[in-house]
Write a protein that holds these residues in place. Structure first.
Motif, PDB file in Angstrom:
ATOM      1  N   ILE A  75       0.857  -1.193   0.000  1.00 32.45           N
ATOM      2  CA  ILE A  75       0.000   0.000   0.000  1.00 32.45           C
ATOM      3  C   ILE A  75       0.889   1.238   0.000  1.00 32.45           C
ATOM      4  O   ILE A  75       1.574   1.536   0.972  1.00 32.45           O
ATOM      5  N   ARG A  76       0.912   1.921  -1.134  1.00 32.61           N
ATOM      6  CA  ARG A  76       1.734   3.129  -1.297  1.00 32.61           C
ATOM      7  C   ARG A  76       0.903   4.408  -1.168  1.00 32.61           C
ATOM      8  O   ARG A  76       1.463   5.472  -0.899  1.00 32.61           O
ATOM      9  N   VAL A 103      -0.949  -1.290 -11.696  1.00 28.86           N
ATOM     10  CA  VAL A 103      -1.180  -0.719 -10.361  1.00 28.86           C
ATOM     11  C   VAL A 103      -2.545  -1.212  -9.883  1.00 28.86           C
ATOM     12  O   VAL A 103      -3.546  -1.041 -10.570  1.00 28.86           O
ATOM     13  N   ARG A 104      -2.574  -1.814  -8.694  1.00 29.99           N
ATOM     14  CA  ARG A 104      -3.819  -2.365  -8.152  1.00 29.99           C
ATOM     15  C   ARG A 104      -4.458  -1.381  -7.165  1.00 29.99           C
ATOM     16  O   ARG A 104      -3.820  -0.961  -6.202  1.00 29.99           O
ATOM     17  N   THR A 105      -5.720  -1.067  -7.427  1.00 28.75           N
ATOM     18  CA  THR A 105      -6.488  -0.194  -6.522  1.00 28.75           C
ATOM     19  C   THR A 105      -7.610  -1.009  -5.907  1.00 28.75           C
ATOM     20  O   THR A 105      -8.336  -1.708  -6.617  1.00 28.75           O
ATOM     21  N   GLN A 106      -7.759  -0.932  -4.597  1.00 25.04           N
ATOM     22  CA  GLN A 106      -8.807  -1.683  -3.902  1.00 25.04           C
ATOM     23  C   GLN A 106      -9.673  -0.745  -3.079  1.00 25.04           C
ATOM     24  O   GLN A 106      -9.166   0.159  -2.407  1.00 25.04           O
ATOM     25  N   CYS A 107     -10.981  -0.969  -3.126  1.00 22.69           N
ATOM     26  CA  CYS A 107     -11.947  -0.180  -2.361  1.00 22.69           C
ATOM     27  C   CYS A 107     -12.264  -0.916  -1.050  1.00 22.69           C
ATOM     28  O   CYS A 107     -12.620  -2.097  -1.071  1.00 22.69           O
ATOM     29  N   ASP A 126      -1.849  -1.695  -4.158  1.00 19.53           N
ATOM     30  CA  ASP A 126      -0.961  -0.530  -4.246  1.00 19.53           C
ATOM     31  C   ASP A 126      -1.637   0.749  -3.769  1.00 19.53           C
ATOM     32  O   ASP A 126      -1.011   1.600  -3.147  1.00 19.53           O
ATOM     33  N   ILE A 127      -2.932   0.893  -4.103  1.00 20.87           N
ATOM     34  CA  ILE A 127      -3.702   2.083  -3.716  1.00 20.87           C
ATOM     35  C   ILE A 127      -4.955   1.619  -2.996  1.00 20.87           C
ATOM     36  O   ILE A 127      -5.698   0.768  -3.523  1.00 20.87           O
TER      37      ILE A 127
END
Length: 409
Positions: A75-76, A103-107, A126-127
């Motif tokens: 997690i950046r 780039v992986r984004t998760q809610c 990542d986000i």
């Protein structure tokens, strides 16, 4: 300056082009260079100005560059928001902009089972776009590690304070590295927000885009003076005279939302509600039907006023005036998005006149008055299809009686 001229990855430029974004909005143009330099930011801008992309574009580019060197997921970046709907919407923007960037984004949000979110975190993220409650729950369980966070974004910060998240925001800092970049986005600014912002950021760049009238120039907004008990008749007439349009109707409370929906049902108008008492899945389904046009009338509390991007809303109706003046701007900002024109009409009862004055003081300009003469007012009530008054039947019966009398003569 065009997006193709920015120092961002080829993948981002390709995605922006596919999404139809050629040039940055004012907030994007002013924010992106500072974010790219790693500077802390305090950005104030009204709804609908493109705030999400203003931070999503440089953050995706930064993390994509980091991943090319590290080849690992951590997690950046954390984007903290006040509501589940906004978290989902922002995540979708990151997904669209981040195609093919790896780039992986998760809610992460509450109101739903946590296991699928935990599975995603274990696979690597990542986000993280999150609401405070669920984030702290999963952090306390050891599923969220924040030691590698390089950027934290607080979006709709003023609304987070309204909802009582001040302590949560302060607590977040305890989990984060000291050497981080902090981006603070808010639609409004006051002393409390300033105090919070400057306690979190270091020598921030302040960017404020606030025209004299904060209501979008694409929105034609007006107010009509209508008594509280008569509002349903005017809503009925407006909808029936504009059957092809999409209406977003704002009320003050959850109970009011259900009552207005029931009133519309009595006159054969199908509508749905969205408010805090609904399960998250139900809220998502209702929003989906409204966005796709399967349902054209949505009755909402202010949970839907902030940040939710609903395409092609033709008409915003302030059935009840909002108790907080700035929420008027957020509500009417649901129409007139992008380059499209929008309409907004407020119903103001006698006991709401003081609220109207506060709204006009906040936006610094008077709201246009929609004149309704007494005969038109009475006609709207008399010709309602509401079964509770039966005026139409009475009028029809009166006509029949007159005809019978004429025949009798």
């Amino acid at each position: 300056m065009k997006f193709e001229d920015y120092r961002i990855s080829i993948e981002l430029k390709t995605n922006l082009k596919k999404m139809g974004f050629k040039r940055p909005t004012d907030i994007q143009f002013k924010c992106i260079p500072h974010i790219q330099k790693g500077e802390d930011l305090l950005a104030i801008a009204q709804t609908g100005t493109g705030k999400t992309a203003a931070f999503a574009i440089p953050i995706l580019d930064k993390i994509q560059f980091i991943k090319k060197k590290t080849k690992t997921h951590a997690i950046r970046a954390i984007v903290m928001v006040p509501t589940r709907e906004l978290a989902i919407q922002i995540t979708n923007v990151f997904h669209e902009l981040g195609r093919n960037t790896k780039v992986r984004t998760q809610c992460i949000y509450g109101g739903v089972e946590q296991d699928p979110q935990i599975d995603a975190l274990l696979k690597g993220v990542d986000i993280m776009v999150t609401t405070p409650g669920r984030m702290f729950d999963l952090a306390s369980q050891g599923y969220i590690q924040m030691d590698k966070v390089e950027v934290v974004i607080l979006d709709e910060a003023d609304h987070m304070l309204d909802l009582g998240f001040y302590k949560d925001i302060k607590d977040l800092v305890r989990y984060l590295p000291n050497s981080r970049q902090t981006l603070f986005f808010s639609a409004t600014i006051d002393e409390k927000i300033k105090k919070l912002a400057y306690s979190l950021v270091k020598n921030p760049i302040r960017i404020q885009i606030s025209p004299k009238d904060p209501v979008s120039k694409n929105v034609d907004h007006s107010v009509a003076f209508i008594e509280m008990d008569d509002k349903r008749f005017f809503l009925e007439r407006l909808i029936k005279e504009n059957e092809d349009l999409k209406f977003l109707v704002f009320v003050r409370t959850k109970v009011r939302a259900e009552r207005v929906t029931a009133a519309m049902e009595r006159v054969q108008i199908k509508s749905e509600t969205i408010h805090g008492d609904k399960e998250q899945r139900d809220r998502e389904e209702v929003l989906s039907r409204f966005k796709t046009g399967k349902n054209k009338i949505l009755i909402a509390t202010d949970v839907s006023a902030r940040g939710i991007d609903i395409p092609d809303v033709d008409y915003v109706i302030n059935y009840d005036l909002p108790e907080q003046a700035e929420n008027y701007v957020h509500r009417v900002g649901r129409t007139g998005r992008g380059k499209k024109r929008g309409l907004a009409l407020a119903f103001c009862a006698k006991n709401e006149i003081e609220i109207l004055k506060q709204i006009e003081s906040y936006i610094t300009v008077p709201i246009k008055r929609a004149e309704i003469d007494s005969s038109e007012y009475q006609e709207t009530i008399l010709f309602s299809d509401d079964g509770s008054n039966n005026w139409k039947k009475l009028l029809e019966q009166e006509e029949l009686d007159k005809k019978k009398k004429r025949k009798g003569k």
